[in-house]
Motif scaffolding. Structure first.
Motif, PDB file in Angstrom:
ATOM      1  N   ASP B  12      40.176 -56.969 113.970  1.00  0.00           N
ATOM      2  CA  ASP B  12      41.586 -57.363 113.963  1.00  0.00           C
ATOM      3  C   ASP B  12      42.332 -56.701 112.814  1.00  0.00           C
ATOM      4  OD1 ASP B  12      41.393 -58.888 116.179  1.00  0.00           O
ATOM      5  OD2 ASP B  12      41.486 -60.835 115.168  1.00  0.00           O
ATOM      6  N   GLU B  13      41.662 -56.619 111.665  1.00  0.00           N
ATOM      7  CA  GLU B  13      42.305 -56.019 110.499  1.00  0.00           C
ATOM      8  C   GLU B  13      42.604 -54.548 110.754  1.00  0.00           C
ATOM      9  OE1 GLU B  13      44.367 -55.564 107.490  1.00  0.00           O
ATOM     10  OE2 GLU B  13      43.680 -57.576 108.030  1.00  0.00           O
ATOM     11  N   ARG B  16      45.436 -54.356 113.183  1.00  0.00           N
ATOM     12  CA  ARG B  16      46.702 -54.723 112.561  1.00  0.00           C
ATOM     13  C   ARG B  16      47.273 -53.568 111.733  1.00  0.00           C
ATOM     14  NH1 ARG B  16      48.796 -58.707 108.183  1.00  0.00           N
ATOM     15  NH2 ARG B  16      47.087 -57.874 106.960  1.00  0.00           N
ATOM     16  N   LEU B  19      48.525 -50.856 114.032  1.00  0.00           N
ATOM     17  CA  LEU B  19      49.767 -51.280 114.688  1.00  0.00           C
ATOM     18  C   LEU B  19      50.939 -51.182 113.710  1.00  0.00           C
ATOM     19  CD1 LEU B  19      51.089 -52.408 117.241  1.00  0.00           C
ATOM     20  CD2 LEU B  19      50.443 -54.709 116.510  1.00  0.00           C
ATOM     21  N   ALA B  20      50.697 -51.574 112.457  1.00  0.00           N
ATOM     22  CA  ALA B  20      51.761 -51.528 111.450  1.00  0.00           C
ATOM     23  C   ALA B  20      52.261 -50.098 111.247  1.00  0.00           C
ATOM     24  CB  ALA B  20      51.256 -52.113 110.131  1.00  0.00           C
ATOM     25  N   ILE B  23      54.936 -48.995 113.809  1.00  0.00           N
ATOM     26  CA  ILE B  23      56.226 -49.689 113.896  1.00  0.00           C
ATOM     27  C   ILE B  23      57.415 -48.716 113.901  1.00  0.00           C
ATOM     28  CG2 ILE B  23      57.796 -51.307 112.725  1.00  0.00           C
ATOM     29  CD1 ILE B  23      55.308 -52.837 111.772  1.00  0.00           C
ATOM     30  N   PRO B  24      57.476 -47.733 112.981  1.00  0.00           N
ATOM     31  CA  PRO B  24      58.636 -46.826 112.992  1.00  0.00           C
ATOM     32  C   PRO B  24      58.790 -46.076 114.317  1.00  0.00           C
ATOM     33  CG  PRO B  24      57.391 -46.578 110.958  1.00  0.00           C
ATOM     34  CD  PRO B  24      56.569 -47.455 111.861  1.00  0.00           C
ATOM     35  N   ARG B  27      60.071 -48.473 117.034  1.00  0.00           N
ATOM     36  CA  ARG B  27      61.512 -48.704 116.844  1.00  0.00           C
ATOM     37  C   ARG B  27      62.313 -47.521 117.382  1.00  0.00           C
ATOM     38  NH1 ARG B  27      63.695 -49.062 111.701  1.00  0.00           N
ATOM     39  NH2 ARG B  27      65.318 -50.464 112.462  1.00  0.00           N
ATOM     40  N   ASP B  41      65.444 -53.430 118.264  1.00  0.00           N
ATOM     41  CA  ASP B  41      64.480 -54.038 117.357  1.00  0.00           C
ATOM     42  C   ASP B  41      63.857 -55.288 117.990  1.00  0.00           C
ATOM     43  OD1 ASP B  41      64.489 -52.144 115.404  1.00  0.00           O
ATOM     44  OD2 ASP B  41      65.517 -53.331 113.886  1.00  0.00           O
ATOM     45  N   ALA B  44      61.264 -53.951 120.320  1.00  0.00           N
ATOM     46  CA  ALA B  44      60.095 -53.430 119.600  1.00  0.00           C
ATOM     47  C   ALA B  44      59.236 -54.576 119.059  1.00  0.00           C
ATOM     48  CB  ALA B  44      60.548 -52.512 118.464  1.00  0.00           C
ATOM     49  N   GLN B  45      59.892 -55.657 118.607  1.00  0.00           N
ATOM     50  CA  GLN B  45      59.132 -56.806 118.095  1.00  0.00           C
ATOM     51  C   GLN B  45      58.384 -57.523 119.214  1.00  0.00           C
ATOM     52  OE1 GLN B  45      61.814 -59.216 115.735  1.00  0.00           O
ATOM     53  NE2 GLN B  45      62.186 -57.546 114.299  1.00  0.00           N
ATOM     54  N   MET B  48      55.402 -55.515 120.005  1.00  0.00           N
ATOM     55  CA  MET B  48      54.355 -55.680 118.989  1.00  0.00           C
ATOM     56  C   MET B  48      53.553 -56.958 119.217  1.00  0.00           C
ATOM     57  SD  MET B  48      55.735 -54.689 115.248  1.00  0.00           S
ATOM     58  CE  MET B  48      54.944 -56.116 114.539  1.00  0.00           C
ATOM     59  N   LEU B  49      54.269 -58.040 119.516  1.00  0.00           N
ATOM     60  CA  LEU B  49      53.595 -59.316 119.772  1.00  0.00           C
ATOM     61  C   LEU B  49      52.698 -59.221 121.001  1.00  0.00           C
ATOM     62  CD1 LEU B  49      56.372 -61.953 118.987  1.00  0.00           C
ATOM     63  CD2 LEU B  49      54.139 -61.707 117.869  1.00  0.00           C
ATOM     64  N   TRP B  52      49.646 -57.291 120.088  1.00  0.00           N
ATOM     65  CA  TRP B  52      48.731 -58.102 119.279  1.00  0.00           C
ATOM     66  C   TRP B  52      47.965 -59.089 120.170  1.00  0.00           C
ATOM     67  CZ3 TRP B  52      46.418 -58.181 114.753  1.00  0.00           C
ATOM     68  CH2 TRP B  52      45.807 -59.357 114.330  1.00  0.00           C
ATOM     69  N   PHE B  69      53.373 -47.739 123.375  1.00  0.00           N
ATOM     70  CA  PHE B  69      54.597 -47.247 124.016  1.00  0.00           C
ATOM     71  C   PHE B  69      54.658 -47.736 125.460  1.00  0.00           C
ATOM     72  CE2 PHE B  69      56.929 -43.701 121.674  1.00  0.00           C
ATOM     73  CZ  PHE B  69      56.544 -44.147 120.435  1.00  0.00           C
TER      74      PHE B  69
END
Lengths: 56, 197
Positions: B12-13, B16, B19-20, B23-24, B27, B41, B44-45, B48-49, B52, B69
């Motif tokens: 998971d780490e 994560r 995935l981080a 983010i750019p 977006r 935004d 995009a959020q 992300m969820l 995850w 994507f």
């Protein structure tokens, strides 16, 4: 941008124009990529990770 | 704590942090779909969820950028299907994209590129953006858009031709300004950039 010239100048010209559009497209995309990431995004990941630890 | 939960948590780490890093890019892709930065935004959020929540189904080490994507794009189209009729929507999206250009200091060529993009059919626009701006291979873009590689190639090629035509012929005007010089501005800037590098 330097390519060997082909026989047809119009083909070269068209290629040049497409390359210029490509540069512009990437620039448009990169502008957003280079923006600082809003905190809300990182908060979402942090919270998701917390929930996971609590569930475990 | 046994070793199994430890392994799951390491996984998971890794997921994560990968995935981080995306983010750019998520977006930027969302912005090209929505136009409006706030709606983009949100999209995009949500993506992300979703990513995850679906992390178990992702095979680490494979292409996470293409995978996220695809999730974002599916999210965009399923929201659109839920809320509005398609024809209405394409019009709205095009208008939002135009409205989003609200910076009077923005370089003219970039402004007109956005307007030109807004005039393309949605499937041509996204194919051109994925391949021409997002740096995806045709095969990856095909996976993201859930269509054949040949279809992506033909969409990109039609989009390029159409966009060039729009920029050269100035099918639109900018504040009553001279139409048709967007291509000239783009060429001039490409020239400048190639010298400054």
């Amino acid at each position: 941008m330097k390519r060997p010239r082909s026989k047809s100048p119009t083909l070269d010209e068209a290629r040049l124009r497409q390359q210029a559009i490509g540069v512009k497209l990437r620039q448009m995309f990169e502008e957003v990529v280079n923006e600082p990431v809003p905190d809300a995004f990182l908060d979402i990941l942090r919270r998701a990770d917390q929930r996971r630890s609590e569930e475990a | 704590m046994g070793s199994a939960p430890r392994a799951a948590s390491d996984r998971d780490e890794t997921f994560r942090s990968e995935l981080a890093e995306l983010i750019p890019h998520l977006r930027a892709f969302a912005r090209t779909l929505c136009g409006d930065p706030v709606a983009a935004d949100d999209l995009a959020q949500d993506a992300m969820l979703k990513a995850w929540a679906a992390r178990e189904s992702f095979e680490l080490g494979t292409n996470m950028k293409a995978w996220t994507f695809m999730i974002l794009r599916n999210q965009f189209y399923s929201e659109r299907r839920r809320s509005w009729r398609q024809s209405q929507l394409d019009q709205d999206a095009a208008e939002r994209t135009l409205v989003a250009v609200d910076d009077p200091e923005a370089p003219i060529a970039l402004d007109e590129l956005r307007q030109g993009l807004a005039m393309l059919p949605a499937e041509q626009r996204e194919a051109l953006i994925l391949v021409g701006a997002g740096g995806f291979a045709y095969e990856e873009a095909a996976e993201i858009c859930d269509c054949a590689v040949g279809t992506v190639k033909s969409r990109v090629s039609r989009a390029r031709r159409a966009l060039q035509g729009i920029l050269e012929n100035g099918t639109y005007g900018r504040d009553g300004g001279e139409a048709g010089d967007a291509m000239a501005a783009i060429l001039a800037e490409a020239e400048r950039l190639s010298h400054s590098r």
